[in-house]
Design a protein around this motif. Structure first.
Motif, PDB file in Angstrom:
ATOM      1  N   ALA A  28     -30.961  12.479 -52.833  1.00 52.92           N
ATOM      2  CA  ALA A  28     -30.034  12.319 -51.668  1.00 52.92           C
ATOM      3  C   ALA A  28     -28.473  12.609 -52.100  1.00 52.92           C
ATOM      4  CB  ALA A  28     -30.244  11.149 -50.715  1.00 52.92           C
ATOM      5  N   SER A  29     -28.245  11.904 -52.920  1.00 54.09           N
ATOM      6  CA  SER A  29     -26.757  11.920 -53.626  1.00 54.09           C
ATOM      7  C   SER A  29     -26.300  13.415 -53.952  1.00 54.09           C
ATOM      8  CB  SER A  29     -26.536  10.838 -54.502  1.00 54.09           C
ATOM      9  OG  SER A  29     -26.984   9.489 -54.213  1.00 54.09           O
ATOM     10  N   LEU A  30     -26.999  13.985 -54.801  1.00 51.05           N
ATOM     11  CA  LEU A  30     -26.871  15.279 -55.452  1.00 51.05           C
ATOM     12  C   LEU A  30     -26.737  16.364 -53.963  1.00 51.05           C
ATOM     13  CD1 LEU A  30     -29.102  15.621 -58.708  1.00 51.05           C
ATOM     14  CD2 LEU A  30     -26.580  15.206 -58.429  1.00 51.05           C
ATOM     15  N   VAL A  31     -27.657  16.414 -53.223  1.00 46.11           N
ATOM     16  CA  VAL A  31     -27.810  17.295 -52.273  1.00 46.11           C
ATOM     17  C   VAL A  31     -26.582  17.128 -51.377  1.00 46.11           C
ATOM     18  CG1 VAL A  31     -28.904  17.890 -50.029  1.00 46.11           C
ATOM     19  CG2 VAL A  31     -30.189  17.521 -52.083  1.00 46.11           C
ATOM     20  N   LEU A  32     -26.208  16.130 -51.066  1.00 40.25           N
ATOM     21  CA  LEU A  32     -24.895  15.454 -50.004  1.00 40.25           C
ATOM     22  C   LEU A  32     -23.644  15.847 -50.825  1.00 40.25           C
ATOM     23  CD1 LEU A  32     -23.907  14.247 -47.459  1.00 40.25           C
ATOM     24  CD2 LEU A  32     -24.118  12.057 -48.658  1.00 40.25           C
ATOM     25  N   VAL A  33     -23.414  15.661 -52.024  1.00 37.64           N
ATOM     26  CA  VAL A  33     -22.484  16.045 -52.794  1.00 37.64           C
ATOM     27  C   VAL A  33     -22.206  17.639 -52.688  1.00 37.64           C
ATOM     28  CG1 VAL A  33     -21.060  16.119 -54.957  1.00 37.64           C
ATOM     29  CG2 VAL A  33     -22.320  13.937 -54.235  1.00 37.64           C
ATOM     30  N   LEU A  34     -23.252  18.149 -52.977  1.00 38.87           N
ATOM     31  CA  LEU A  34     -23.205  19.885 -52.851  1.00 38.87           C
ATOM     32  C   LEU A  34     -23.017  20.228 -51.446  1.00 38.87           C
ATOM     33  CD1 LEU A  34     -23.546  22.465 -54.412  1.00 38.87           C
ATOM     34  CD2 LEU A  34     -26.099  22.237 -53.742  1.00 38.87           C
ATOM     35  N   PHE A  35     -23.443  19.661 -50.474  1.00 36.66           N
ATOM     36  CA  PHE A  35     -23.354  19.958 -49.046  1.00 36.66           C
ATOM     37  C   PHE A  35     -21.804  19.862 -48.642  1.00 36.66           C
ATOM     38  CE2 PHE A  35     -22.944  18.925 -44.417  1.00 36.66           C
ATOM     39  CZ  PHE A  35     -23.658  20.059 -44.062  1.00 36.66           C
ATOM     40  N   VAL A  36     -21.304  18.680 -48.888  1.00 39.89           N
ATOM     41  CA  VAL A  36     -19.795  18.400 -48.878  1.00 39.89           C
ATOM     42  C   VAL A  36     -18.817  19.210 -49.331  1.00 39.89           C
ATOM     43  CG1 VAL A  36     -18.139  16.692 -48.994  1.00 39.89           C
ATOM     44  CG2 VAL A  36     -20.274  15.939 -48.087  1.00 39.89           C
ATOM     45  N   GLY A  37     -19.312  19.675 -50.538  1.00 36.32           N
ATOM     46  CA  GLY A  37     -18.370  20.520 -51.215  1.00 36.32           C
ATOM     47  C   GLY A  37     -18.343  21.777 -50.861  1.00 36.32           C
ATOM     48  N   MET A  54     -18.900  22.692 -47.703  1.00 32.46           N
ATOM     49  CA  MET A  54     -18.208  22.418 -46.379  1.00 32.46           C
ATOM     50  C   MET A  54     -16.761  22.237 -46.544  1.00 32.46           C
ATOM     51  SD  MET A  54     -20.008  22.726 -43.786  1.00 32.46           S
ATOM     52  CE  MET A  54     -21.031  23.774 -44.696  1.00 32.46           C
ATOM     53  N   LEU A  55     -16.074  21.636 -47.597  1.00 26.41           N
ATOM     54  CA  LEU A  55     -14.774  21.652 -48.001  1.00 26.41           C
ATOM     55  C   LEU A  55     -14.315  22.763 -48.377  1.00 26.41           C
ATOM     56  CD1 LEU A  55     -14.478  18.279 -50.070  1.00 26.41           C
ATOM     57  CD2 LEU A  55     -13.644  18.707 -47.737  1.00 26.41           C
ATOM     58  N   LEU A  56     -14.989  23.628 -48.919  1.00 25.02           N
ATOM     59  CA  LEU A  56     -14.503  25.064 -49.527  1.00 25.02           C
ATOM     60  C   LEU A  56     -14.464  25.983 -48.559  1.00 25.02           C
ATOM     61  CD1 LEU A  56     -14.180  26.952 -51.892  1.00 25.02           C
ATOM     62  CD2 LEU A  56     -16.792  27.681 -51.676  1.00 25.02           C
ATOM     63  N   ILE A  57     -15.398  25.794 -47.368  1.00 24.66           N
ATOM     64  CA  ILE A  57     -15.140  26.509 -46.093  1.00 24.66           C
ATOM     65  C   ILE A  57     -13.934  26.393 -45.350  1.00 24.66           C
ATOM     66  CG2 ILE A  57     -16.323  27.200 -44.078  1.00 24.66           C
ATOM     67  CD1 ILE A  57     -19.095  27.159 -45.514  1.00 24.66           C
ATOM     68  N   THR A  58     -13.889  24.925 -45.263  1.00 24.35           N
ATOM     69  CA  THR A  58     -12.672  24.461 -44.464  1.00 24.35           C
ATOM     70  C   THR A  58     -11.414  24.702 -44.871  1.00 24.35           C
ATOM     71  OG1 THR A  58     -14.150  22.472 -43.808  1.00 24.35           O
ATOM     72  CG2 THR A  58     -11.881  22.150 -43.532  1.00 24.35           C
ATOM     73  N   PHE A  59     -11.225  24.569 -46.073  1.00 27.45           N
ATOM     74  CA  PHE A  59      -9.883  24.926 -46.868  1.00 27.45           C
ATOM     75  C   PHE A  59      -9.867  26.510 -47.238  1.00 27.45           C
ATOM     76  CE2 PHE A  59     -10.341  20.388 -47.186  1.00 27.45           C
ATOM     77  CZ  PHE A  59      -8.964  19.802 -46.803  1.00 27.45           C
ATOM     78  N   GLY A  60     -10.844  27.077 -47.416  1.00 28.05           N
ATOM     79  CA  GLY A  60     -10.676  28.638 -47.792  1.00 28.05           C
ATOM     80  C   GLY A  60     -10.727  29.516 -46.712  1.00 28.05           C
ATOM     81  N   LEU A  61     -11.582  29.199 -45.800  1.00 30.97           N
ATOM     82  CA  LEU A  61     -11.707  30.338 -44.855  1.00 30.97           C
ATOM     83  C   LEU A  61     -11.213  29.930 -43.388  1.00 30.97           C
ATOM     84  CD1 LEU A  61     -13.236  32.823 -43.987  1.00 30.97           C
ATOM     85  CD2 LEU A  61     -15.275  31.388 -43.384  1.00 30.97           C
ATOM     86  N   VAL A  93     -13.922   9.644 -38.105  1.00 27.39           N
ATOM     87  CA  VAL A  93     -15.336   9.228 -37.861  1.00 27.39           C
ATOM     88  C   VAL A  93     -16.215  10.298 -38.443  1.00 27.39           C
ATOM     89  CG1 VAL A  93     -16.938   9.258 -35.811  1.00 27.39           C
ATOM     90  CG2 VAL A  93     -14.949   8.071 -35.519  1.00 27.39           C
ATOM     91  N   TYR A  94     -16.046  11.714 -38.072  1.00 27.76           N
ATOM     92  CA  TYR A  94     -16.745  12.512 -38.901  1.00 27.76           C
ATOM     93  C   TYR A  94     -16.722  13.027 -40.199  1.00 27.76           C
ATOM     94  CZ  TYR A  94     -18.183  14.140 -34.139  1.00 27.76           C
ATOM     95  OH  TYR A  94     -18.689  14.014 -32.746  1.00 27.76           O
ATOM     96  N   ALA A  95     -15.617  12.680 -40.746  1.00 27.72           N
ATOM     97  CA  ALA A  95     -15.388  12.686 -42.029  1.00 27.72           C
ATOM     98  C   ALA A  95     -15.829  11.714 -42.928  1.00 27.72           C
ATOM     99  CB  ALA A  95     -13.730  12.993 -42.444  1.00 27.72           C
ATOM    100  N   ILE A  96     -15.955  10.444 -42.343  1.00 28.68           N
ATOM    101  CA  ILE A  96     -16.326   9.422 -43.155  1.00 28.68           C
ATOM    102  C   ILE A  96     -17.739   8.683 -42.925  1.00 28.68           C
ATOM    103  CG2 ILE A  96     -15.813   6.975 -43.980  1.00 28.68           C
ATOM    104  CD1 ILE A  96     -12.692   7.568 -43.591  1.00 28.68           C
ATOM    105  N   LEU A  97     -17.819   8.744 -41.514  1.00 30.00           N
ATOM    106  CA  LEU A  97     -19.139   8.119 -40.856  1.00 30.00           C
ATOM    107  C   LEU A  97     -20.435   8.906 -40.949  1.00 30.00           C
ATOM    108  CD1 LEU A  97     -20.318   5.301 -39.670  1.00 30.00           C
ATOM    109  CD2 LEU A  97     -19.783   6.381 -37.333  1.00 30.00           C
ATOM    110  N   VAL A  98     -20.177  10.168 -40.672  1.00 35.88           N
ATOM    111  CA  VAL A  98     -21.411  11.159 -40.680  1.00 35.88           C
ATOM    112  C   VAL A  98     -21.927  11.459 -42.174  1.00 35.88           C
ATOM    113  CG1 VAL A  98     -22.043  13.509 -40.344  1.00 35.88           C
ATOM    114  CG2 VAL A  98     -20.618  12.487 -38.537  1.00 35.88           C
TER     115      VAL A  98
END
Length: 366
Positions: free
Chosen positions: A70-79, A81-88, A165-170
């Motif tokens: 769960a930790s590995l999948v979540l870290v990959l997913f967050v990464g 999302m961050l790439l899309i958010t700050f790159g696209l 809320v969405y960046a930390i709690l979700v």
């Protein structure tokens, strides 16, 4: 009249399993409808956990601890999302602002061309009628008004509290949903009536279909968006990234999204090239992408997930989109499939017993 209602009730609700299923569905619908805004982070986390459960389950099968998986999948997913958010997102935002700024000029050029056709064929539309329509439309599309409205919407939606809320709690909720899935499922069963075999049957039927649909829809968005962007970039079309993203997300609304996104694409192409071979090539290529999506990509991705008539799909988009907005549109087809599964699995009264009830009702009426 009362006997007809009584017979219908006995036919549809004589089985306790059916009553339990109806109560579960009604309770979930009421919670989402009345408390959807308050529970939005929880609902978003549930959807993301449902999507990320498959890779976590595959890691567990090969011997990786569930917490680690769960930790590995979540870290990959967050990464990602961050790439899309700050790159696209910044590039899309800049192109969106530029498009809104140029929109009045584009419309003026289109109206001038349209006015020329009206002068040639006045029997279809008079110049006075066209000028009146243009004046009303320009009031609605005033640049400053649109920019002010956009700033207000951004100010409301991007408040610090919502971002926190969405960046930390979700992500935290997603992690605990993935890590403690079995424990949470066992605990939730205490709040569900014991006669839930029919509800379990419906869930088992829908579980894989919903997952296949969401996975297929995400893949479709990525493929269509990327293909459209590459084609627009090769054609050197302005706002290629923005229009590519819009084309990708247009597949969320079946039959309607492609129609809506065609207008800005045609308008930008006409403003850039006018009536020219480049304009024709662009619209031809865009039409080919839409045709391949509808006739090749969709059947491959959703062959086992969707078996609904187009009329029911459009009706589901209208109903669930009106109830729950963007989320309702996104999940319109799975929800329509759920309704279909419930109707197919709903128990019916035995024919001898039903005939006996009808006979008794007729005798009572006599």
């Amino acid at each position: 009249m009362f006997s007809i209602i009584t017979n219908w009730y006995k036919e549809r609700f004589s089985d306790p399993q059916a009553v339990t299923l109806m109560l579960i569905l009604l309770g979930i619908a009421l919670i989402i409808y009345f408390a959807g805004g308050l529970l939005a982070p929880l609902l978003v986390a549930l959807v993301l956990a449902f999507l990320l459960e498959w890779p976590v389950a595959q890691m567990v099968k090969i011997g990786i601890n569930r917490t680690t998986g769960a930790s590995l999948v979540l870290v990959l997913f967050v990464g990602v999302m961050l790439l899309i958010t700050f790159g696209l997102v910044p590039s899309i935002w800049r192109q969106g602002v530029a498009l809104v700024t140029d929109l009045p000029t584009m419309l003026d050029k289109g109206f001038i061309t349209l006015k020329g056709f009206v002068e040639q064929y006045p029997q279809f539309l008079s110049v006075e009628q066209l000028d009146a329509s243009v004046g009303e439309l320009k009031k609605l599309l005033d640049t400053q008004h649109i920019l002010d409205l956009g700033k207000q919407l951004i100010g409301y939606s991007a408040s610090l509290l919502v971002l926190m809320v969405y960046a930390i709690l979700v992500p935290l909720l997603v992690f605990f949903f993935l890590k403690d899935k079995d424990e949470l499922v066992r605990g939730s069963k205490r709040f569900i009536p014991a006669n839930r075999d029919l509800a379990r049957k419906v869930w088992l039927e829908m579980n894989q279909q919903i997952f296949n649909y969401i996975r297929g829809k995400v893949i479709e968005i990525v493929i269509i968006g990327a293909a459209s962007y590459i084609f627009f970039a090769i054609m050197d079309l302005r706002y290629a990234a923005l229009l590519g993203v819009l084309t990708g997300f247009s597949v969320l609304i079946p039959y309607v999204g492609a129609t809506l996104v065609t207008l800005p694409i045609a308008l930008v192409a006409f403003f850039q090239w006018g009536i020219s071979p480049e304009f024709g090539y662009l619209m031809l290529g865009y039409g080919i992408i839409q045709a391949l999506d509808g006739n090749l990509l969709v059947p491959i991705l959703f062959s086992d997930a969707v078996d609904l008539h187009p009329v029911f799909i459009i009706a589901a988009v209208l109903v669930f989109g009106g109830l729950w907005g963007v989320w309702g549109v996104f999940f319109a087809i799975p929800l329509a499939s759920l309704v279909k599964a419930v109707v197919n699995a709903w128990p019916k009264a035995d024919k001898p017993e039903l005939e006996k009830s009808k006979t008794e009702a007729e005798q009572g009426a006599v």
